[in-house]
Write an enzyme that holds these catalytic residues in place. Structure first.
Site, mmCIF file in Angstrom:
data_model
loop_
_atom_site.group_PDB
_atom_site.id
_atom_site.type_symbol
_atom_site.label_atom_id
_atom_site.label_comp_id
_atom_site.label_asym_id
_atom_site.label_seq_id
_atom_site.Cartn_x
_atom_site.Cartn_y
_atom_site.Cartn_z
ATOM 1 C CB SER A 127 -0.875 -0.011 1.257
ATOM 2 O OG SER A 127 -1.413 1.262 1.504
ATOM 3 C CD GLU A 129 -1.657 5.057 5.629
ATOM 4 O OE1 GLU A 129 -2.232 5.661 4.710
ATOM 5 O OE2 GLU A 129 -1.519 5.539 6.775
ATOM 6 C CE1 TYR A 151 -3.981 -1.723 5.678
ATOM 7 C CE2 TYR A 151 -2.934 0.308 4.947
ATOM 8 C CZ TYR A 151 -3.570 -0.883 4.658
ATOM 9 O OH TYR A 151 -3.777 -1.237 3.351
HETATM 10 P P1 NAP Z 1 -11.371 -4.581 1.935
HETATM 11 O O1 NAP Z 1 -12.540 -4.294 1.061
HETATM 12 O O2 NAP Z 1 -11.324 -4.001 3.305
HETATM 13 O O3 NAP Z 1 -11.240 -6.186 2.054
HETATM 14 C C1 NAP Z 1 -10.398 -6.774 2.995
HETATM 15 C C2 NAP Z 1 -10.590 -8.273 2.938
HETATM 16 O O4 NAP Z 1 -9.730 -8.895 3.909
HETATM 17 C C3 NAP Z 1 -12.017 -8.733 3.273
HETATM 18 O O5 NAP Z 1 -12.379 -9.761 2.386
HETATM 19 C C4 NAP Z 1 -11.863 -9.270 4.687
HETATM 20 O O6 NAP Z 1 -12.795 -10.266 5.022
HETATM 21 C C5 NAP Z 1 -10.477 -9.887 4.580
HETATM 22 N N1 NAP Z 1 -9.910 -10.203 5.894
HETATM 23 C C6 NAP Z 1 -9.916 -9.437 7.010
HETATM 24 N N2 NAP Z 1 -9.351 -10.101 8.041
HETATM 25 C C7 NAP Z 1 -8.990 -11.319 7.549
HETATM 26 C C8 NAP Z 1 -8.381 -12.454 8.134
HETATM 27 N N3 NAP Z 1 -8.035 -12.488 9.438
HETATM 28 N N4 NAP Z 1 -8.141 -13.532 7.356
HETATM 29 C C9 NAP Z 1 -8.511 -13.528 6.049
HETATM 30 N N5 NAP Z 1 -9.099 -12.477 5.442
HETATM 31 C C10 NAP Z 1 -9.334 -11.385 6.191
HETATM 32 O O7 NAP Z 1 -10.018 -4.169 1.211
HETATM 33 P P2 NAP Z 1 -9.746 -3.841 -0.340
HETATM 34 O O8 NAP Z 1 -9.976 -2.382 -0.558
HETATM 35 O O9 NAP Z 1 -10.418 -4.834 -1.197
HETATM 36 O O10 NAP Z 1 -8.163 -4.035 -0.395
HETATM 37 C C11 NAP Z 1 -7.592 -5.311 -0.700
HETATM 38 C C12 NAP Z 1 -6.168 -5.334 -0.187
HETATM 39 O O11 NAP Z 1 -5.413 -4.288 -0.781
HETATM 40 C C13 NAP Z 1 -6.021 -5.144 1.317
HETATM 41 O O12 NAP Z 1 -4.916 -5.922 1.736
HETATM 42 C C14 NAP Z 1 -5.701 -3.675 1.465
HETATM 43 O O13 NAP Z 1 -4.988 -3.438 2.661
HETATM 44 C C15 NAP Z 1 -4.852 -3.458 0.230
HETATM 45 N N6 NAP Z 1 -4.848 -2.106 -0.330
HETATM 46 C C16 NAP Z 1 -6.025 -1.493 -0.615
HETATM 47 C C17 NAP Z 1 -6.012 -0.230 -1.193
HETATM 48 C C18 NAP Z 1 -7.289 0.482 -1.539
HETATM 49 O O14 NAP Z 1 -7.231 1.707 -1.771
HETATM 50 N N7 NAP Z 1 -8.419 -0.216 -1.645
HETATM 51 C C19 NAP Z 1 -4.780 0.392 -1.480
HETATM 52 C C20 NAP Z 1 -3.591 -0.291 -1.185
HETATM 53 C C21 NAP Z 1 -3.644 -1.550 -0.629
HETATM 54 P P3 NAP Z 1 -14.172 -9.931 5.833
HETATM 55 O O15 NAP Z 1 -15.113 -9.367 4.833
HETATM 56 O O16 NAP Z 1 -14.594 -11.246 6.363
HETATM 57 O O17 NAP Z 1 -13.803 -8.927 6.889
HETATM 58 O O1 G4F Z 2 -10.600 6.846 2.711
HETATM 59 P P1 G4F Z 2 -9.578 6.725 3.782
HETATM 60 O O2 G4F Z 2 -10.040 6.135 5.058
HETATM 61 O O3 G4F Z 2 -8.364 5.949 3.123
HETATM 62 P P2 G4F Z 2 -6.826 5.803 3.552
HETATM 63 O O4 G4F Z 2 -6.599 6.099 4.973
HETATM 64 O O5 G4F Z 2 -6.021 6.580 2.570
HETATM 65 O O6 G4F Z 2 -6.578 4.243 3.337
HETATM 66 C C1 G4F Z 2 -7.008 3.558 2.171
HETATM 67 O O7 G4F Z 2 -6.013 3.682 1.175
HETATM 68 C C2 G4F Z 2 -4.753 3.066 1.509
HETATM 69 C C3 G4F Z 2 -3.794 3.313 0.338
HETATM 70 O O8 G4F Z 2 -3.031 4.468 0.614
HETATM 71 C C4 G4F Z 2 -4.995 1.595 1.729
HETATM 72 F F1 G4F Z 2 -3.818 0.960 1.971
HETATM 73 C C5 G4F Z 2 -5.962 1.391 2.895
HETATM 74 O O9 G4F Z 2 -6.224 -0.006 3.063
HETATM 75 C C6 G4F Z 2 -7.265 2.106 2.543
HETATM 76 O O10 G4F Z 2 -7.874 1.447 1.472
HETATM 77 O O11 G4F Z 2 -9.007 8.175 4.123
HETATM 78 C C7 G4F Z 2 -8.461 9.011 3.119
HETATM 79 C C8 G4F Z 2 -8.202 10.400 3.688
HETATM 80 C C9 G4F Z 2 -7.419 10.375 5.016
HETATM 81 O O12 G4F Z 2 -6.410 11.362 4.950
HETATM 82 C C10 G4F Z 2 -8.427 10.779 6.064
HETATM 83 O O13 G4F Z 2 -7.872 11.480 7.182
HETATM 84 O O14 G4F Z 2 -9.444 11.020 3.998
HETATM 85 C C11 G4F Z 2 -9.339 11.690 5.243
HETATM 86 N N1 G4F Z 2 -10.661 11.813 5.837
HETATM 87 C C12 G4F Z 2 -11.250 13.000 6.158
HETATM 88 N N2 G4F Z 2 -12.453 12.786 6.704
HETATM 89 C C13 G4F Z 2 -11.484 10.820 6.188
HETATM 90 C C14 G4F Z 2 -12.628 11.433 6.744
HETATM 91 N N3 G4F Z 2 -11.363 9.475 6.080
HETATM 92 C C15 G4F Z 2 -12.391 8.720 6.529
HETATM 93 N N4 G4F Z 2 -12.311 7.377 6.406
HETATM 94 N N5 G4F Z 2 -13.522 9.265 7.096
HETATM 95 C C16 G4F Z 2 -13.682 10.625 7.234
HETATM 96 O O15 G4F Z 2 -14.687 11.103 7.731
#
Ligand code: NAP
Ligand code: G4F
Length: 328
Positions: A127, A129, A151
């Protein structure tokens, strides 16, 4: 027929990746956790071709069992506790799942593959992050990692463990450093979906306003459907490697609000947006912007959906979904 195992099948990316792989003719297995996971029915309805196996990233033997049943050519490790804000209050379980869970699955894959170390190709969901207190703008594969959340720290562990298994054992293990990617399947806890669902509800007269945290934050936001294509392309390369996947553009929460509200005919969103320290973070990643040059050049990957297209796609979806829920 190629076979794939996806952890995190109930999540946003798991569903898009499963659709992509099924479309390419793969036999797809998905790992689902818990004894009565409420998302099972949704997965079965959305991607009916996927075969579900129970297992948990914190339970090593469940991973070994899943690998023995699925016999995959490719493993995509998307499972994680993925909500950054939650990770401060739940740092230990986040480390167990998002960090040590990666070691568990890497080790399970290594033992499953035995002497034929390249039998299974592995993808780790790293990520942006991890860049945290950014040391370089834009961020690329070589940028120093400086995570700012539990995280982020757990993801750094998983990222380096993936590289270590590649270098120590010769595993075909790749790490995708993905910047934020969103979609109509995004969880409601993340800011984009929180905003698009609220805008739809405000337009439909179901909600008066939305309360957010830090409005100054900026992110490099892309469309999840585009990003799973990059994951698959990484595993089709002869050599495993690490890639930044991003749009190369950054946008503020203010721009997100502008596009979402304007799309439903509200030009001035100020009266509808409140701020509360409850949604502020102990440490913030203020400016994320990725350099996807390597993914463009080596993977031939390009994003298809731009930021306004992404936000309007999500608002349109939420207008339909919220109207259905309200029986309108
Ligand atoms: P998500 O919608 O939050 O999905 C997370 C998945 O992980 C869910 O299927 C969840 O299952 C599963 N999980 C949680 N705890 C687990 C455990 N103990 N064992 C096995 N599975 C478990 O996340 P996403 O947005 O699809 O992201 C997919 C991956 O990419 C994650 O690793 C995330 O950290 C990473 N990532 C995401 C972004 C982004 O912007 N979306 C960016 C960079 C990296 P349940 O439904 O049962 O909780
Ligand atoms: O949507 P966010 O919660 O995403 P964040 O923290 O960037 O994380 C997501 O992207 C990561 C990749 O860089 C992934 F690895 C991670 O698993 C996840 O998918 O927040 C985005 C931004 C933050 O700066 C937060 O402080 O939005 C700002 N924010 C402002 N108000 C808020 C809010 N975020 C959330 N969730 N809720 C608010 O009310």
């Amino acid at each position: 027929m190629a076979r794939a195992l996806i952890t995190g099948i109930t999540g946003q990316d798991g569903l898009y990746l499963a659709e992509l792989l099924l479309g390419k003719g793969y036999e797809v297995y998905g790992l689902i956790r818990g004894q009565n996971n409420p998302k099972r029915e949704m997965v079965e309805a959305t991607v009916p071709g996927v075969k579900l196996l129970t297992g948990d990233l914190t339970d090593f033997s469940s991973l070994v069992r899943a690998l023995n049943v699925a016999q995959p050519d490719e493993v995509y490790n998307l499972g994680a506790i993925s909500f950054v804000a939650y990770s401060w209050e739940n740092a230990s379980v986040t480390s167990d799942v998002t960090g040590k869970g990666v070691l568990n699955i890497l080790e399970a894959v290594r033992l499953y593959a035995g002497d034929d170390v390249e039998k299974v190709r592995f993808y780790q969901a790293s990520s942006s992050e991890m860049f945290g207190k950014v040391q370089e703008v834009p961020q690329r594969e070589s940028t120093l990692l400086w995570p700012r959340s539990p995280y982020g720290v757990a993801k750094v562990f998983g990222h380096y463990m993936t590289i270590n298994y590649r270098e120590s054992y010769g595993m075909h293990a790749s790490s995708g450093i993905l910047f934020n990617h969103e979609s109509p399947r995004r969880g409601f806890e993340f800011v984009t979906r929180k905003v698009t669902a609220a805008v739809a509800r405000i337009k439909l007269g179901l909600q008066e306003d939305v309360t957010l945290g830090n409005l100054d934050a900026k992110r490099d936001w892309g469309f999840a459907g585009d990003y799973v294509e990059a994951m698959w392309r990484m595993l089709q390369q002869d050599r495993a490697d690490d890639y930044v996947v991003a749009t190369g553009e950054t946008h503020s929460i203010g721009e997100l609000l502008d596009i979402a509200f304007t799309h439903v005919g509200i030009e001035d969103w100020a009266p509808y947006v409140k701020q509360d320290p409850r949604f502020m973070r102990p440490a913030e990643v203020d400016l994320l912007i990725g350099d996807p040059t390597k993914a463009h050049e080596k993977l031939g990957w390009e994003r298809k959906v731009d930021f306004p297209g992404l936000v309007t796609m999500m608002v349109e979806n939420d207008l339909r979904e919220q109207a259905d829920l309200a029986g309108k």
